[in-house]
Design a protein around this motif. Structure first.
Motif, PDB file in Angstrom:
ATOM      1  N   ALA A  35      24.384 -37.335  -2.790  1.00  0.00           N
ATOM      2  CA  ALA A  35      23.545 -37.197  -1.591  1.00  0.00           C
ATOM      3  C   ALA A  35      22.102 -37.571  -1.901  1.00  0.00           C
ATOM      4  O   ALA A  35      21.436 -38.248  -1.109  1.00  0.00           O
ATOM      5  N   PHE A  36      21.598 -37.113  -3.076  1.00  0.00           N
ATOM      6  CA  PHE A  36      20.246 -37.495  -3.472  1.00  0.00           C
ATOM      7  C   PHE A  36      20.156 -39.013  -3.659  1.00  0.00           C
ATOM      8  O   PHE A  36      19.151 -39.637  -3.299  1.00  0.00           O
ATOM      9  N   ASN A  98      10.390 -46.053 -12.955  1.00  0.00           N
ATOM     10  CA  ASN A  98      10.968 -46.738 -14.114  1.00  0.00           C
ATOM     11  C   ASN A  98      11.149 -45.775 -15.276  1.00  0.00           C
ATOM     12  O   ASN A  98      12.126 -45.855 -16.030  1.00  0.00           O
ATOM     13  N   ASP A  99      10.176 -44.827 -15.430  1.00  0.00           N
ATOM     14  CA  ASP A  99      10.310 -43.820 -16.491  1.00  0.00           C
ATOM     15  C   ASP A  99      11.538 -42.954 -16.269  1.00  0.00           C
ATOM     16  O   ASP A  99      12.252 -42.607 -17.219  1.00  0.00           O
ATOM     17  N   VAL A 100      11.789 -42.582 -14.998  1.00  0.00           N
ATOM     18  CA  VAL A 100      12.964 -41.762 -14.683  1.00  0.00           C
ATOM     19  C   VAL A 100      14.242 -42.491 -15.081  1.00  0.00           C
ATOM     20  O   VAL A 100      15.205 -41.888 -15.564  1.00  0.00           O
ATOM     21  N   LEU A 101      14.256 -43.817 -14.896  1.00  0.00           N
ATOM     22  CA  LEU A 101      15.468 -44.607 -15.117  1.00  0.00           C
ATOM     23  C   LEU A 101      15.613 -45.106 -16.554  1.00  0.00           C
ATOM     24  O   LEU A 101      16.546 -45.854 -16.843  1.00  0.00           O
ATOM     25  N   THR A 102      14.713 -44.693 -17.439  1.00  0.00           N
ATOM     26  CA  THR A 102      14.824 -45.099 -18.840  1.00  0.00           C
ATOM     27  C   THR A 102      16.158 -44.614 -19.403  1.00  0.00           C
ATOM     28  O   THR A 102      16.491 -43.430 -19.343  1.00  0.00           O
ATOM     29  N   GLY A 103      16.933 -45.540 -19.962  1.00  0.00           N
ATOM     30  CA  GLY A 103      18.224 -45.177 -20.542  1.00  0.00           C
ATOM     31  C   GLY A 103      19.363 -45.125 -19.548  1.00  0.00           C
ATOM     32  O   GLY A 103      20.509 -44.874 -19.933  1.00  0.00           O
ATOM     33  N   VAL A 104      19.077 -45.371 -18.257  1.00  0.00           N
ATOM     34  CA  VAL A 104      20.132 -45.335 -17.229  1.00  0.00           C
ATOM     35  C   VAL A 104      20.604 -46.766 -16.969  1.00  0.00           C
ATOM     36  O   VAL A 104      19.799 -47.645 -16.679  1.00  0.00           O
ATOM     37  N   GLU A 105      21.891 -46.996 -17.087  1.00  0.00           N
ATOM     38  CA  GLU A 105      22.454 -48.316 -16.843  1.00  0.00           C
ATOM     39  C   GLU A 105      23.144 -48.341 -15.487  1.00  0.00           C
ATOM     40  O   GLU A 105      23.869 -47.415 -15.131  1.00  0.00           O
ATOM     41  N   LYS A 106      22.904 -49.411 -14.746  1.00  0.00           N
ATOM     42  CA  LYS A 106      23.518 -49.524 -13.420  1.00  0.00           C
ATOM     43  C   LYS A 106      25.001 -49.827 -13.534  1.00  0.00           C
ATOM     44  O   LYS A 106      25.478 -50.349 -14.550  1.00  0.00           O
ATOM     45  N   SER A 200      14.527 -36.373  -8.757  1.00  0.00           N
ATOM     46  CA  SER A 200      13.139 -36.772  -9.000  1.00  0.00           C
ATOM     47  C   SER A 200      12.888 -38.193  -8.505  1.00  0.00           C
ATOM     48  O   SER A 200      11.828 -38.493  -7.940  1.00  0.00           O
ATOM     49  N   LEU A 201      13.886 -39.076  -8.681  1.00  0.00           N
ATOM     50  CA  LEU A 201      13.739 -40.451  -8.210  1.00  0.00           C
ATOM     51  C   LEU A 201      13.562 -40.477  -6.692  1.00  0.00           C
ATOM     52  O   LEU A 201      12.722 -41.205  -6.161  1.00  0.00           O
ATOM     53  N   ALA A 202      14.356 -39.661  -5.984  1.00  0.00           N
ATOM     54  CA  ALA A 202      14.253 -39.607  -4.523  1.00  0.00           C
ATOM     55  C   ALA A 202      12.889 -39.078  -4.083  1.00  0.00           C
ATOM     56  O   ALA A 202      12.297 -39.566  -3.118  1.00  0.00           O
ATOM     57  N   ALA A 206       9.990 -40.911  -1.910  1.00  0.00           N
ATOM     58  CA  ALA A 206       9.383 -40.274  -0.731  1.00  0.00           C
ATOM     59  C   ALA A 206       7.858 -40.362  -0.794  1.00  0.00           C
ATOM     60  O   ALA A 206       7.203 -40.544   0.244  1.00  0.00           O
ATOM     61  N   TRP A 207       7.282 -40.222  -2.000  1.00  0.00           N
ATOM     62  CA  TRP A 207       5.821 -40.408  -2.161  1.00  0.00           C
ATOM     63  C   TRP A 207       5.432 -41.803  -1.692  1.00  0.00           C
ATOM     64  O   TRP A 207       4.453 -41.970  -0.956  1.00  0.00           O
ATOM     65  N   GLN A 208       6.177 -42.826  -2.128  1.00  0.00           N
ATOM     66  CA  GLN A 208       5.863 -44.186  -1.718  1.00  0.00           C
ATOM     67  C   GLN A 208       5.965 -44.333  -0.208  1.00  0.00           C
ATOM     68  O   GLN A 208       5.150 -45.004   0.423  1.00  0.00           O
ATOM     69  N   ASN A 209       6.978 -43.695   0.372  1.00  0.00           N
ATOM     70  CA  ASN A 209       7.171 -43.764   1.817  1.00  0.00           C
ATOM     71  C   ASN A 209       6.000 -43.138   2.565  1.00  0.00           C
ATOM     72  O   ASN A 209       5.521 -43.673   3.571  1.00  0.00           O
ATOM     73  N   ASP A 210       5.518 -41.988   2.075  1.00  0.00           N
ATOM     74  CA  ASP A 210       4.380 -41.323   2.708  1.00  0.00           C
ATOM     75  C   ASP A 210       3.131 -42.203   2.633  1.00  0.00           C
ATOM     76  O   ASP A 210       2.335 -42.263   3.587  1.00  0.00           O
ATOM     77  N   ALA A 211       2.947 -42.881   1.499  1.00  0.00           N
ATOM     78  CA  ALA A 211       1.777 -43.748   1.347  1.00  0.00           C
ATOM     79  C   ALA A 211       1.849 -44.939   2.305  1.00  0.00           C
ATOM     80  O   ALA A 211       0.862 -45.296   2.950  1.00  0.00           O
TER      81      ALA A 211
END
Length: 510
Positions: A35-36, A98-106, A200-202, A206-211
């Motif tokens: 869901a997140f 990008n920091d959140v996704l460090t080490g995460v593979e799609k 945290s990614l979501a 949301a921060w970007q969306n608010d900006a």
């Protein structure tokens, strides 16, 4: 675990207990993590759309500033300052993602593995040290404060921007937050520490969306209502004005072509004529006269250099006695739904309802010009209409309507799809289901649902209220846990068939 002097053994037991609680809090269900992930997808999609929209609006503002200058030129300067501040903050948040996704593979399909992004190590190790912030954490707070300061400097004290600035200040308030025990917790600790990576990614999206929303609001305020439409002479339209609005076969058609545009910012001081003013134009409303040519006339008045300038208008229309097409419309929408009685109004222009006949599969007459259609199988239904004209001739017409199935009901907690609140509120709340954006009188009553509290087994509850087992499970939830309500079953009244499966809803414990 509090008060008194503790032995080393008791301290170790307490520490193990805290670790166990933390493990339970992190043991989020796959459904919640997904869901997140879906929430993050929606935010990122909206952000990309906002980029394009804002760029187009800013181009329109620049065009208007070049043409009209004055306040539009000043507003354009303000908008560009806000755009620069927003881009700087937006790009910075992009590095945090990008920091959140460090080490995460799609995955092979290009999507992130939402269900395995349940760890908080990347941000926890980067942003926090002990109970405080690391250098990176302080950089995050500094970037937020810089964004707010740059917007405030760009917008100044202009009244039309004050609401936007207040909204940004509220959304990006980095003051300490009171937790459920009433104790103060640091802003980043409260919102990010210990949270799964996908959550945290979501939040960062949301921060970007608010900006981006703040940037859009500023440009919209600078343009003013309808300023985009008035930005260039290329927005003028060529309008054909005929002497009459109806002609008989063989009659000479006369008229003229003029350039014009509608502008709601052009406000007449008065209007005389068969209608009323709406958005700078007169909307005509009158009863048609007898057969033949009828006149329409009146007058606008505008204030120019302190004087009222009259602007008269005159036109005509023709009332014809013989129609050649039927008017068929759905009372509630332009489609008909399978499983419910669809009210229909059917008429033939210029013909009394008693001389009009209509037929279609599943349709019955309930009054003069009123019908009810209950479509069967298939994807379309054809409505055939015939009318007897005053001279005895019969004319016919037909129209095809699309048949749609019933929409799926939406599950809700306290009237929300994704609610938040205290555990006590969840224990006493009601689970409901609503067929949203569906204008027919359908009643939905929840008869059963599943509740899943992180770390607890799924519980099947009868009815729409929490039972004893559900309340016991809820009591074991901790702050940040997302409780999932799924497999909602319901009974329906007002429809002839069973509706689709009720969607899942969630409740975040705070």
């Amino acid at each position: 675990m509090a008060g008194g002097k503790l032995t080393p053994r008791q301290k170790m037991i307490n520490l193990m207990y805290l670790v166990f609680i933390a493990m339970l809090a992190m043991n989020m269900s796959k459904e919640v993590l997904s869901a997140f992930g879906l929430m993050n997808e929606k935010f990122e999609g909206a952000n990309e759309s906002s980029k394009m929209t804002n760029e187009q609006m800013l181009m329109a503002l620049d065009t208007k500033a070049a043409e009209a200058k004055g306040e539009f030129a000043t507003a354009a300067v303000t908008a560009h300052k806000v755009q620069a501040a927003t881009k700087k903050f937006y790009d910075f948040v992009g590095t945090l993602k990008n920091d959140v996704l460090t080490g995460v593979e799609k995955e092979e399909n290009g999507k992130l593995p939402y269900e395995s992004m349940d760890k908080a190590d990347n941000l926890d190790n980067s942003w926090f040290t002990g109970e405080g912030y690391s250098k990176k954490g302080n950089d995050v707070i500094a970037a937020i404060e810089a964004f707010k300061s740059e917007l405030k400097a760009a917008l100044g004290n202009e009244k039309k921007y004050s609401a936007i600035l207040n909204e940004v200040t509220k959304k990006f308030d980095v003051s300490d937050v009171a937790n459920k025990e009433g104790q103060k917790d640091k802003y980043l600790n409260y919102h990010f520490k210990g949270f799964p990576a996908i959550a945290s990614l979501a939040k960062l999206s949301a921060w970007q969306n608010d900006a981006k929303k703040a940037e859009s609001d500023v440009i919209s305020a600078a343009l003013g209502k309808a300023a985009v439409q008035a930005a260039s002479y290329s927005n003028y339209q060529a309008i054909v004005v005929l002497e009459k609005n109806a002609y008989f076969q063989g009659e000479n058609v006369k008229g003229k072509v003029v350039l014009g545009r509608y502008d709601e910012n052009t406000k007449p001081t008065s209007f005389q004529g068969p209608g009323k003013l709406e958005n700078g134009q007169a909307v005509i409303s009158l009863t048609a006269g007898g057969v033949g040519e009828q006149k329409i006339n009146g007058q606008f008045s505008f204030l120019e250099d302190g004087k009222n300038i009259p602007l008269k208008f005159e036109g005509s229309y023709v009332v014809v006695p013989r129609p050649n097409s039927a008017t068929i419309s759905a009372d509630k929408m332009n489609v008909v739904y399978r499983g419910v009685p669809n009210p229909m109004s059917i008429s033939f222009a210029g013909v009394g309802d008693n001389n009009v006949n209509a037929n279609a599969t599943g349709m019955s007459k309930v009054g003069n010009g009123k019908y009810v259609l209950k479509p069967g199988t298939g994807t379309t239904v054809m409505i055939n209409v015939s009318a007897k004209l005053p001279d005895g001739k019969v004319v016919a017409d037909k129209k095809e309507f699309r048949i749609k199935g019933l929409p799926a009901p939406t599950g809700k907690i306290r009237g929300e799809v994704a609610a938040k609140g205290q555990k006590g509120n969840l224990e006493s709340c009601t689970i409901s289901a609503v067929m949203e954006d569906f204008d027919f009188p359908v009643t939905v009553n929840v008869t059963q649902f599943n509740i899943k509290v992180p770390g607890q087994p799924t519980i099947v509850v009868s009815g729409s209220k929490m039972d004893g087992r559900a309340r016991q499970a809820i009591q074991k939830a901790t702050r940040g846990d997302v409780v999932v309500i799924s497999e909602i079953k319901a009974s329906f009244s007002g429809i002839d068939q069973v509706a689709k499966r009720v969607s899942t809803c969630t409740y975040e414990v705070q």
